[in-house]
Design a protein around this motif. Structure first.
Motif, PDB file in Angstrom:
ATOM      1  N   ALA A  69       0.841  -1.191   0.000  1.00 26.16           N
ATOM      2  CA  ALA A  69       0.000   0.000   0.000  1.00 26.16           C
ATOM      3  C   ALA A  69       0.875   1.240   0.000  1.00 26.16           C
ATOM      4  O   ALA A  69       2.074   1.175   0.264  1.00 26.16           O
ATOM      5  N   THR A  70       0.250   2.362  -0.308  1.00 30.47           N
ATOM      6  CA  THR A  70       0.905   3.658  -0.188  1.00 30.47           C
ATOM      7  C   THR A  70       0.168   4.435   0.895  1.00 30.47           C
ATOM      8  O   THR A  70      -0.979   4.125   1.209  1.00 30.47           O
ATOM      9  N   ALA A  71       0.836   5.399   1.477  1.00 31.02           N
ATOM     10  CA  ALA A  71       0.249   6.126   2.600  1.00 31.02           C
ATOM     11  C   ALA A  71       0.141   7.616   2.297  1.00 31.02           C
ATOM     12  O   ALA A  71       0.814   8.129   1.405  1.00 31.02           O
ATOM     13  N   LEU A  72      -0.705   8.282   3.064  1.00 31.35           N
ATOM     14  CA  LEU A  72      -0.847   9.734   2.946  1.00 31.35           C
ATOM     15  C   LEU A  72       0.131  10.460   3.859  1.00 31.35           C
ATOM     16  O   LEU A  72       0.423  11.629   3.650  1.00 31.35           O
ATOM     17  N   ARG A  73       0.621   9.754   4.897  1.00 26.59           N
ATOM     18  CA  ARG A  73       1.522  10.386   5.866  1.00 26.59           C
ATOM     19  C   ARG A  73       2.491   9.343   6.400  1.00 26.59           C
ATOM     20  O   ARG A  73       2.326   8.152   6.176  1.00 26.59           O
ATOM     21  N   ARG A  74       3.494   9.824   7.139  1.00 27.35           N
ATOM     22  CA  ARG A  74       4.417   8.921   7.828  1.00 27.35           C
ATOM     23  C   ARG A  74       3.862   8.686   9.220  1.00 27.35           C
ATOM     24  O   ARG A  74       3.922   9.553  10.094  1.00 27.35           O
ATOM     25  N   GLY A  75       3.311   7.520   9.433  1.00 27.36           N
ATOM     26  CA  GLY A  75       2.679   7.213  10.706  1.00 27.36           C
ATOM     27  C   GLY A  75       3.598   6.444  11.627  1.00 27.36           C
ATOM     28  O   GLY A  75       4.800   6.298  11.372  1.00 27.36           O
ATOM     29  N   PRO A  76       3.040   5.904  12.706  1.00 19.82           N
ATOM     30  CA  PRO A  76       3.828   5.107  13.649  1.00 19.82           C
ATOM     31  C   PRO A  76       4.296   3.805  13.006  1.00 19.82           C
ATOM     32  O   PRO A  76       3.795   3.385  11.961  1.00 19.82           O
ATOM     33  N   ALA A  77       5.249   3.152  13.662  1.00 15.54           N
ATOM     34  CA  ALA A  77       5.856   1.943  13.117  1.00 15.54           C
ATOM     35  C   ALA A  77       4.823   0.863  12.805  1.00 15.54           C
ATOM     36  O   ALA A  77       4.916   0.185  11.779  1.00 15.54           O
ATOM     37  N   ALA A  78       3.836   0.687  13.668  1.00 19.88           N
ATOM     38  CA  ALA A  78       2.816  -0.342  13.437  1.00 19.88           C
ATOM     39  C   ALA A  78       2.050  -0.064  12.146  1.00 19.88           C
ATOM     40  O   ALA A  78       1.720  -0.984  11.398  1.00 19.88           O
ATOM     41  N   GLU A  79       1.787   1.190  11.876  1.00 18.97           N
ATOM     42  CA  GLU A  79       1.094   1.581  10.642  1.00 18.97           C
ATOM     43  C   GLU A  79       2.012   1.403   9.436  1.00 18.97           C
ATOM     44  O   GLU A  79       1.583   0.960   8.372  1.00 18.97           O
TER      45      GLU A  79
END
Length: 98
Positions: A69-79
């Motif tokens: 997947a691609t993300a909209l933000r840099r989240g926590p490690a679990a994400e």
């Protein structure tokens, strides 16, 4: 939170927490140290999409991961761990020299 379509390679590597900063991930790409689907790339703006396989060095080992997947933000490690599948999971322990 998934970004539609693809995302820049340097940004994805940073969001997936393989590198501490986006500039470090961009430097790895620009130095030709990253492969996308087996092909060496040297442009940080190379687009990666779910299904692409990335190969790169990190901390003295070679990482092989599939983009899930691609993300909209840099989240926590679990994400961040939800963004990829580690294809090298069986080799996670360093080998001792005999």
């Amino acid at each position: 939170m998934t970004a539609p379509g693809g995302v820049r390679l340097d940004k994805w590597l940073w969001q997936a927490r393989f590198f501490k900063s986006r500039s470090l991930s961009a430097a790895q790409v620009e130095d030709g140290r990253v492969r996308v689907n087996g092909q060496p790339v040297s442009k940080s703006a190379t687009t990666v999409r779910p299904g692409d396989v990335l190969t790169f060095a990190q901390g003295g080992r070679i990482r092989v991961v599939r983009v899930l997947a691609t993300a909209l933000r840099r989240g926590p490690a679990a994400e961040a761990q939800l963004l990829y599948d580690d294809l090298d999971a069986g080799d996670s322990a360093p080998q001792a020299l005999a």
